[in-house]
Motif scaffolding. Structure first.
Motif, short mmCIF file in Angstrom:
data_model
loop_
_atom_site.label_atom_id
_atom_site.label_comp_id
_atom_site.label_asym_id
_atom_site.label_seq_id
_atom_site.Cartn_x
_atom_site.Cartn_y
_atom_site.Cartn_z
N LEU A 20 0.70 -1.22 -0.06
CA LEU A 20 0.04 -0.08 -0.12
C LEU A 20 0.93 1.13 -0.12
N MET A 21 1.92 1.14 0.69
CA MET A 21 2.77 2.48 0.87
C MET A 21 3.51 2.64 -0.38
N ASP A 22 3.82 1.58 -1.20
CA ASP A 22 4.36 1.80 -2.60
C ASP A 22 3.47 2.59 -3.36
N VAL A 26 13.47 5.50 -0.64
CA VAL A 26 14.47 5.79 -1.57
C VAL A 26 14.13 5.14 -2.88
N ALA A 27 13.68 3.66 -3.07
CA ALA A 27 13.32 3.27 -4.17
C ALA A 27 11.92 3.82 -4.89
N SER A 28 11.36 4.52 -3.95
CA SER A 28 10.04 5.34 -4.58
C SER A 28 10.56 6.78 -4.85
N ASN A 29 11.57 7.14 -4.62
CA ASN A 29 12.22 8.62 -4.78
C ASN A 29 11.21 9.69 -4.34
N PHE A 30 10.51 9.09 -2.83
CA PHE A 30 9.64 10.14 -2.17
C PHE A 30 10.44 10.87 -0.96
#
Length: 557
Positions: free
Chosen positions: A347-349, A387-391
């Motif tokens: 869900l967060m992704d 980091v992976a989501s660049n958020f």
């Protein structure tokens, strides 16, 4: 290399047959000894006393051979008798190990089923009913984790002894495995109250504090009771003892669900509830794999200016079979089956991806389960996900409940500190419903307090709730913590909160939680989408002269 048990048994019996042959040979030797002895002894006596001719050498040799065979046969017979005695002892011990629990010396699960069936048949012949009671210690795993399995075993032995002391002589007691016990007893179907009295007595006596040397362990237990007798007589659908045990297990599980340290009689509705729960479990596991869970977003507004400040992500389950399922239904089950971390990460992704289309000033709040905070690597996993989501971490606000603070304060403090060092904000959710101490609020680095909706909703007609909310706001102001009020559902509540201070708020007054598409439509309407998500407007010249003029202006840059 394992040897087949049947093969060993065949070899043993083959050996026994050979021993019987040896015994037969010895018996025959005795008969021959009598015969040859009758012929040789007169010759021997005559030779000794009358200087007669000695015995025939061939008969003498046969006599000696008979004596040897008799000795051999007798020794083999003694060995055979010893082997048979040892085999009977081993079989008795094996039978006992197969039927008796070695720790508590109660019956085990296997033998309990047969014993229950025999008691049922005997009770039915006498016109009696049978009550099967399942017993389970509450939170026994914590006893093992805190004090070790040896202490846990001593608790089980002591509990078994107490149960034996309190149960009637005719009751059958078994340890089914782990911390699970059961007893079965026959009773008059018109005196069901006697079973209730017995169970209550067990609660009073069997679960007293366990004193093991200098260690005192407090524990509780949950029980489920099932009977093979209904108001109209024997249950027509209860076929055997296994089904009776299954019903007692369902009733015990219901007692666990209702808060533990209690007991229930089995009812058909419990089985339906359990069946529905099993369907939910299977649906949750399948739904996580097939991305049936989606994030919804509830607005968070600055109450003074009315400006949109952020969104709280709320999980929703769009089940093909059940429709839209509320988190109050599936979140507790997801936590119990150990799938909450995987669900939360998915869900967060999606939420991080959705929030990248929002204005950079709009924050995203995410609720974190107490189960997730037990993971010592939770902070590292979340930061890696960001980091992976660049958020940007500063746009994320993690919400934890007060119950998290009582399980492992040290780990919670470490997790909070790690996240805050990277810019993530931490909110204490549902404040006022738990047991947070002022020391915890002072020492743990929270960034915000959220007043529980149960207090906010009652502001309209309860002076007491108004004082509680005002006290929480004053506490937050004293600690330097901003406040968010949940559950704003009317203009009257909003006006009351505005008079109490500068707060953020959320609730159905500002609209129902929305999907990602609905949020984007809302933000586009008020001009709060990120610049990167807005499509670039391409000029469409209406004439050649306008196109030349535009080209000249571009060239001037």
């Amino acid at each position: 290399m394992a040897v087949d048990a049947k093969e060993i048994e065949n070899k043993a019996f083959g050996k026994a047959e050979k021993d019987f042959v040896a015994l037969g040979i010895a018996t025959a030797a005795i008969i021959l000894f009598v015969g040859t002895g009758g012929s040789i002894l007169p010759s021997v006596i005559d030779a000794v006393f009358s200087d007669g001719k000695g015995p025939d050498r061939l008969l003498a040799s046969a006599l000696l051979l008979n004596i040897a065979l008799i000795i051999f046969g007798w020794r083999r017979y003694r060995q055979l008798a010893h082997e048979i005695a040892e085999r009977k002892r081993a079989e008795s011990q094996a039978r006992e190990l197969a039927e008796i629990d070695p720790l508590t010396h109660c019956l085990n699960r296997r033998s309990m089923t047969a014993a229950t069936q025999r008691l049922r048949e005997l009770a039915n012949d006498r016109g009696q009913a049978v009550a099967y009671t399942m017993i389970d210690l509450d939170n026994f795993k914590q006893i093992n984790d805190m004090h070790g399995h040896s202490i846990g075993d001593q608790v089980l032995v002591l509990l078994a002894k107490r149960l034996k002391d309190e149960l009637p002589d005719e009751a059958i007691l078994a340890r089914l495995g782990g911390d699970e016990f059961a007893f079965v007893i026959a009773y008059d179907p018109y005196q069901r109250r006697r079973i209730d009295d017995l169970v209550i007595r067990l609660f009073d006596q069997a679960i007293l504090p366990f004193r093991l040397g200098n260690l005192v362990i407090d524990a509780t237990m949950s029980m489920g009771v099932a009977t093979d007798h209904e108001e109209a007589g024997l249950s027509p659908i209860l076929g055997d003892a296994t089904q009776l045990m299954h019903r007692a297990d369902i009733a015990m599980y219901h007692a666990k669900k209702q808060g533990k340290n209690r007991y229930f009689w089995f009812e058909a509705s419990m089985e339906n509830e359990l069946r529905f729960r099993n369907e939910l479990e299977l649906g949750i596991r399948r739904g996580i794999i097939e991305d049936e869970f989606v994030p919804y977003y509830e607005q968070q507004v600055d109450l003074e200016t009315g400006e949109l400040a952020g969104f709280e992500m709320l999980a929703r389950w769009e089940s093909p079979q059940l429709g839209l399922v509320s988190p109050e239904v599936f979140i507790p089950i997801t936590e119990e089956i150990g799938m909450i971390a995987e669900l939360s990460e998915k869900l967060m992704d999606r939420a991080f991806k959705d929030a990248q289309d929002w204005d950079e000033a709009i924050t995203l709040s995410v609720n974190i389960s107490p189960v997730q905070l037990r993971d010592p690597w939770f902070a590292q996993k979340l930061l890696k996900q960001l980091v992976a989501s660049n958020f940007p971490p500063h746009r994320l606000e993690i919400e934890i409940t007060e119950s998290c603070l009582h399980e492992n304060v040290g780990m919670v403090r470490s997790t909070i500190t790690s996240l805050r060092n990277q810019g993530v904000k931490i909110s204490l959710d549902d404040f006022g419903t738990g047991y947070s101490s002022l020391e915890q609020l002072r020492s743990l680095p929270f960034d915000r307090l959220k007043i529980d909706r149960s207090f906010v909703r009652e502001l309209r007609g309860s002076e007491g709730c108004s004082k509680i909310v005002d006290a929480i706001i004053s506490l937050g102001r004293g600690l330097g913590l901003p406040i968010t009020a949940e559950g704003i559902e009317s203009e009257e509540i909003l006006a009351t909160l505005k008079d109490m201070g500068n707060l953020k708020g959320q609730g159905f007054l500002y609209g129902e939680p929305e999907t990602a598409e609905e949020v984007c439509a809302r933000l586009k309407k008020i001009g709060r989408l990120s610049k990167a998500s807005e499509p670039a407007a391409e000029p469409v010249p209406s004439s050649g002269s306008e196109f030349i003029e535009v080209s000249k202006r571009q060239a001037s840059f």
